[in-house]
Design an enzyme around this catalytic site. Structure first.
Site, mmCIF file in Angstrom:
data_model
loop_
_atom_site.group_PDB
_atom_site.id
_atom_site.type_symbol
_atom_site.label_atom_id
_atom_site.label_comp_id
_atom_site.label_asym_id
_atom_site.label_seq_id
_atom_site.Cartn_x
_atom_site.Cartn_y
_atom_site.Cartn_z
ATOM 1 N N ASP A 62 0.851 -1.190 0.000
ATOM 2 C CA ASP A 62 0.000 0.000 0.000
ATOM 3 C C ASP A 62 0.889 1.244 0.000
ATOM 4 O OD1 ASP A 62 -2.195 1.617 0.136
ATOM 5 O OD2 ASP A 62 -2.782 1.077 2.170
ATOM 6 N N ASP A 63 0.828 2.029 -1.075
ATOM 7 C CA ASP A 63 1.606 3.276 -1.174
ATOM 8 C C ASP A 63 3.112 3.047 -1.203
ATOM 9 O OD1 ASP A 63 -0.900 4.373 -0.959
ATOM 10 O OD2 ASP A 63 -0.492 5.590 0.806
ATOM 11 N N ASP A 74 -0.317 -0.652 -4.887
ATOM 12 C CA ASP A 74 -1.550 -0.120 -5.477
ATOM 13 C C ASP A 74 -1.338 1.228 -6.149
ATOM 14 O OD1 ASP A 74 -1.186 1.280 -3.123
ATOM 15 O OD2 ASP A 74 -3.213 0.970 -2.361
ATOM 16 N N CYS A 133 -5.788 4.512 -3.757
ATOM 17 C CA CYS A 133 -6.059 3.113 -3.405
ATOM 18 C C CYS A 133 -7.332 2.527 -4.014
ATOM 19 C CB CYS A 133 -6.148 2.979 -1.885
ATOM 20 S SG CYS A 133 -4.858 3.815 -0.957
ATOM 21 N N HIS A 165 -10.806 -2.271 1.139
ATOM 22 C CA HIS A 165 -11.013 -0.879 0.728
ATOM 23 C C HIS A 165 -11.932 -0.727 -0.481
ATOM 24 C CE1 HIS A 165 -8.934 3.346 0.687
ATOM 25 N NE2 HIS A 165 -10.088 3.339 1.319
#
Length: 560
Positions: free
Chosen positions: A27-28, A332, A67, A128
């Site tokens: 993530d990121d 992502d 995201c 998410h």
């Protein structure tokens, strides 16, 4: 007897032809965060090993720089705008898990394709992509999108989950003063009307009371994101509130490992998505990794992420499954450059998370290992997409791509195997929310990839960052679109002269492709209307009381 042996051999080949599938999504994570992408400051040996044992993609692209839309595209092989997952307003991700925003059930995920092919499937970590719709509970839940088992967070990690700051004030530093000013001006106006006897005292008091209620509610909601968004679920059951971020990676590894062992015991091929919470903030690691790296808590979390990947791969190898398992690793979207030192590093790429078209937000690490199918230690500089995972999985599990919808992913197997030298993507389109802000063009000849940019993010003057995140609505249209040779200029620093023949030859081709792409988008219901993204108080769970009181519990399976 000969016929029986033939049947047994054929059955064995058929089973082996369906590989297990292990998907890792960070993530990121920044493009330049990993050792195999040039970082020498942090140790990531387990992830780097995937690059040496598989194929490394240097121009691997997300369909969005945030995201929720990026993950929807990865799950479905379709640009987010096709499924209503591209926002037209400020809210571009699903902040409140218990809202009506989510991946439509009409979409067919790769998990559904695998499940239909006889796989047992699981998601561990971040989802998410919503829970309930306006008319049906759990319709967006992972268990109704192709996964047999789920353990993790239905929403995302947020700064509010730590003690230091809040997302709303990072984005708008004077948010509370703005809210108080709006309330004050209106209240003073009502008092003036009362004193001038345009309205009665009773009416004035009533209007001030009624006006104060929504303002107070807005304040309370944004001041209590932890209460509204921090949950761990096991399948449909809420087991932890709020999330204990320290040690979460270890719990995800344990849950994922148990699922793999159970699948092997049941003699079923499996697909798992290990969707890590790292590297999103708030960053908190287990004790074994706190202070371990040379780059503060971001480096600590990166090394914990690498350990987590290594533990799953170690288990796969110990069970004798390594040669029968397809492994994929990516992020992502790009690193969040506005929050340094807690954000990711995108190397020489311009921009980052939420920036829209700049490569720093959409170019991500990408590695695929598939023994016996893909060569070891190779690299491709051709444009590929997270959406291509959809096609790859459909091929691996032996399922057909749905033919009743546009699928934007492409078959990249020939490219990864070295059987072709040109990406199957002639054009790739770069969005910010529902705004098309640029496109890539890979001609069918030559070696160059071109990128046209038609919008610029709302950057802080003199700096290459925005205020926390860039707004799509505040991005401005470029009078003259910028064209880059992204092959030789990945940092987007030297645009092609707009008066040159090269510019005049290439730009009309890309603009025409963008026009045709826009015409291919069929109308669909937006998942990001105010009504859908607003939190629903009647849906908010509370694991140990009645919302919003006493909402605290710890997963009994992991009490410490």
């Amino acid at each position: 007897m000969f016929r029986l042996c033939f049947i047994v051999i054929f059955a064995s080949i058929s089973v082996n032809a369906k590989p297990n599938i292990v998907l890792f999504m960070a993530d990121d994570l920044g493009y330049g965060d990993l050792g195999c992408y040039g970082n020498t400051s942090v140790k990531t040996p387990n992830i780097d090993k995937l690059a040496t044992e598989g194929v490394k993609m240097t121009q691997h692209l997300a369909a969005a720089s945030l995201c929720t839309p990026s993950r929807s595209a990865m799950m479905t092989g379709r640009y987010p705008i096709r499924s209503g997952m591209a926002s037209s307003n400020l809210m571009r991700v699903n902040i409140w898990p218990y809202s009506a925003c989510g991946l439509p059930p009409s979409e067919i995920t790769y998990a559904e394709l695998a499940k239909d092919a006889g796989y047992t499937t699981a998601l561990f970590g971040k989802w998410h992509l919503g829970v309930h719709s306006e008319t049906e509970h759990n319709v967006h839940h992972p268990l109704n999108q192709g996964f047999d088992y789920f353990y993790g967070t239905l929403g995302t990690n947020m700064d509010d989950f730590g003690p230091e700051t809040k997302v709303v004030t990072l984005s708008r530093p004077y948010w509370y003063w703005e809210l108080f000013s709006i309330w004050s001006v209106t209240t003073v106006a009502l008092i003036c009307l009362c004193r001038a006897r345009y309205i009665s005292v009773f009416t004035c008091v009533l209007l001030i009371f009624l006006w104060s209620m929504p303002v107070t509610l807005v304040y309370w909601v944004f001041d209590n994101v932890l209460l509204f968004s921090s949950f761990v679920h096991r399948n449909y059951d809420l087991v932890e509130q709020p999330i204990r971020l320290a040690g979460l990676s270890q719990r995800l590894v344990q849950e994922g490992s148990e699922f793999i062992r159970n699948a092997v015991q049941a003699d079923k091929p499996f697909l798992i998505l290990m969707s890590w919470v790292h590297m999103h903030t708030f960053i908190e690691t287990g004790k074994a990794f706190t202070g371990k790296s040379n780059l503060g808590r971001y480096g600590d979390a990166l090394e914990e992420l690498d350990w987590s990947v290594g533990e799953i791969l170690k288990l796969v190898k110990s069970l004798g499954l390594e040669d029968d398992t397809l492994v994929y690793f990516t992020s992502d979207n790009g690193g969040h450059v506005e929050i340094a030192p807690d954000g990711g590093y995108n190397g020489i790429l311009r921009g980052g998370k939420a920036h829209g078209a700049p490569d720093g937000g959409i170019r991500v690490p990408g590695m695929i290992k598939w023994p016996g199918v893909l060569p070891k230690g190779t690299e491709t500089d051709e444009p590929t997409s997270l959406m291509d995972l959809y096609n790859l999985i459909s091929s691996a599990v032996g399922q057909q791509i749905p033919d009743d919808r546009t699928v934007d992913g492409r078959d990249i197997l020939p490219l990864l195997q070295g059987n072709t030298e040109i990406s199957p993507h002639e054009f790739m389109f770069h969005y910010c929310g529902n705004k098309l802000q640029g496109a890539r063009y890979r001609p069918r000849t030559g070696t160059n990839t071109w990128k046209l940019v038609t919008y610029s993010p709302n950057l802080i003057p003199g700096r290459d960052i925005c205020q926390f995140v860039c707004s799509c609505n505040h991005a401005f249209v470029l009078d003259t679109p910028l064209l880059y040779d992204i092959t030789s200029d990945p940092g987007e620093t030297n645009p092609i002269d707009s008066n040159s023949k090269q510019y005049k030859d290439i730009v009309p081709v890309i603009l025409e492709a963008m026009k045709q792409h826009k015409n291919s988008i069929e109308p669909t219901t937006s998942q990001f209307s105010f009504r859908k993204v607003a939190p629903r108080f009647d849906w908010q769970p509370c694991c140990n009381g009645t919302f919003p009181f006493n909402c605290y519990c710890t997963d009994p399976k992991f009490p410490e």
